[in-house]
Each structure stands twice: as C-alpha cells, then as structure tokens.
Design an enzyme around this catalytic site. Structure first.
Site, short mmCIF file in Angstrom:
data_model
loop_
_atom_site.label_atom_id
_atom_site.label_comp_id
_atom_site.label_asym_id
_atom_site.label_seq_id
_atom_site.Cartn_x
_atom_site.Cartn_y
_atom_site.Cartn_z
N TYR A 260 -41.18 -30.56 31.92
CA TYR A 260 -40.82 -31.20 30.55
C TYR A 260 -40.05 -32.29 30.85
O TYR A 260 -39.25 -32.42 31.76
CB TYR A 260 -39.92 -30.24 29.67
CG TYR A 260 -39.23 -30.80 28.43
CD1 TYR A 260 -40.02 -30.76 27.21
CD2 TYR A 260 -38.18 -31.47 28.32
CE1 TYR A 260 -39.81 -31.41 26.14
CE2 TYR A 260 -37.57 -32.01 27.44
CZ TYR A 260 -38.28 -32.00 26.21
OH TYR A 260 -37.60 -32.59 25.00
N GLU B 105 -41.10 -38.17 24.16
CA GLU B 105 -41.24 -36.55 24.86
C GLU B 105 -42.63 -36.32 25.66
O GLU B 105 -43.68 -36.60 24.82
CB GLU B 105 -41.02 -35.59 23.55
CG GLU B 105 -41.07 -34.44 24.14
CD GLU B 105 -40.76 -33.31 23.04
OE1 GLU B 105 -39.67 -32.57 23.00
OE2 GLU B 105 -41.64 -33.09 22.05
#
Length: 297
Positions: free
Chosen positions: A118, A206
């Site tokens: 992530y 993101e």
C-alpha cells in the site's frame, strides 16, 4: 476533483510511474476490441475487467472480474456496464457503472511470488508537510491494517524546502522488505509517484495495491487520485477529465452558478452568505438538535 482509475493511471504514466496497462470501454463490443489491442500491446492472454466509478471496494461489490478469454471479456463487460455497484464507499443504492477498464493480467508466474503493498501521498496537516504513507500489507483496507496491526503502517514526512530525498525513497524500499532489483525499482517508483503528486497539485494519490511482479517490476495496479479544485486553472487538461455523472447533480448545478454547495443528510436548509457564518449556522442547528441539509457559501 476525483478521477477514475484509468485517468489517474494516465497521469501517473506521464510522470514515469509504471502502471498496469489497459483501455477503457463503454460497451461490451468495445471491451472486446480493447482486449484485442491490449494483447497486441502487452502479450497478455488474460484480462481484468474493472468497473470505473468514484468509489473504493469495487472488487468486494462485484465490480472487478478476471476474464480468461475474449468471450468472458464480453460477458463480464455486459454484466458490469450498467449495473448499480454497491460498495462500502457508495450510497446504499450504489453507483451506476458507465464504463469499464480492460486491464492486462500482471500476476503472471515467474522467478518469485508477486507481492502487494500500500502507498499513498497526501498532506500531513499536523506537520504542515506532505507525507508518504505505506505498508507491506497492500491489497486490503488500510484502515483495517491501521486498527489491527498499526506497526505495519509507515510514514515518511517530506520537508517542502528540500522535497523527497533519495535516502527517503531507499528507506521506503527497505522498510517494505525489498532487495536487489526490486529495491531499485521501488526507489524509482516512489520518486516518480511523488513527482506526479506535486506537479499535478493533487491532494491525494493512493495506490492500493502497488505490485512487485514475479520478475521484480514495481507497478501501480490501481489508482485513486484527487486533484485540488483550487489548482485546476493550472491544469486545463485534467479539468477536462471531470466526470459529472459521478457527482451529486445539485452540487454540479451549484458549481456552474459559482456557488460553494455541499449536499448533506439533514432536513434544515441553509441559505447563508459567507463560509464562516455558514459553519456557525450549521453548528447552531446541530446544537439545537437539528441536522443541516447542506453547506452553502
């Protein structure tokens, strides 16, 4: 301004970030043509059909499917296009899917196992600096990771006077447990990602997941990009990417009239002049036990 995944990847690619390649389609027939072109460009034989809506959790809602041939591409595209996709980030009634992204399969076998991470870039309001938040636990809800295993969340704050330094990019790669070619690839990826964030005046980039492929390439499999509305005058090309079908129609109409309007869930309408007075009025409504129906400046 929110962007679709395919639009975010286009911006990332222009900054040198390696991405999972694909083409967008709004009919099953165009999806098949996109898959054929993708095979010519990449050699992929399997395809990922991804619903394009402004919401996360698409996979859990049935909006991301794997197709192993062109017939499956057409079948899946026909089911996804036009569906009301319900995810944890959509209204209860869901969002209508108007188009799909036909993407290459990047989870191919090789010398090592693929691994997911992530990574996001955003403003750290406490420190007044941009930050890169990252974790070796990619491909899942980052809020769950933060709650259950907070030790697996890392943050790299970036001094605006100096920008992202090489040692910081290397530290991120090290904390993700990478070595060799994958370590070098991740360092380059981080620097290109931060460059895309700053030069496009974003408020959020993101990537979940960032993938290390079986041959040690690092690429963005997904992208969630939010651009600062106040900076869109500097980015006319990005402003043209706005998809008003994904936005509240009342807010779209208000924006055309030059109003700052946010639709809320309450039942007390607010017609106010000035943001400070608007916030104070909303506070008073809440204090009296009511719920404001909107913010208006």
């Amino acid at each position: 301004m929110n962007l679709h995944e395919y639009q975010g990847k286009e911006i990332l690619s222009k900054s040198g970030v390696r991405v999972q390649r694909g083409y967008v389609a709004d009919t099953p027939e165009k999806a098949v043509e996109a898959a054929k072109q993708l095979t010519k460009d990449t050699g992929t034989k399997w395809y990922v059909v991804k619903a394009q809506v402004h919401a996360g959790g698409r996979g859990k809602g049935g909006g991301v499917k794997l197709a192993k041939n062109l017939d499956e591409v057409k079948d899946l595209a026909s089911k996804i296009i036009g569906m009301q996709l319900v995810t944890p980030q959509t209204p209860p009634e869901g969002k209508k899917v108007n188009q799909v992204l036909i993407a290459e399969d990047v989870y191919y076998p090789g010398e090592s196992d693929p691994e997911e991470y992530y990574m996001s870039v955003m403003l750290n309001r406490d420190k007044g600096q941009n930050m890169i938040m990252y974790s070796p636990e990619g491909g899942m809800n980052i809020e769950e990771v933060a709650e259950k295993t907070p030790d697996k969340i890392f943050v790299e704050n970036i001094d605006p006077a100096h920008g992202l330094q090489d040692f910081q990019a290397r530290r991120i790669a090290f904390n993700l447990g990478l070595s060799g070619q994958a370590f070098k690839e991740m360092s380059k990826f981080v620097k290109a990602l931060y460059d895309a964030y700053t030069k496009n005046d974003a408020s959020l980039f993101e990537i979940n997941p960032v993938l290390k492929t079986s041959d040690n390439k690092i690429l963005a499999v997904d992208s969630k990009v939010v651009i600062d509305d106040n900076a869109l005058f500097r980015h006319k090309d990005i402003a043209e990417m706005r998809d008003t079908r994904e936005e509240n129609p009342v807010e779209v109409e208000a924006k055309k009239a030059g109003l700052s309007y946010v639709d809320l869930d309450g039942d007390v309408g607010c017609m106010v002049n000035g943001a400070g007075l608007a916030m104070a009025t909303m506070d008073l409504i809440k204090q009296a036990g009511g719920e404001p129906a909107n913010f208006l400046d």
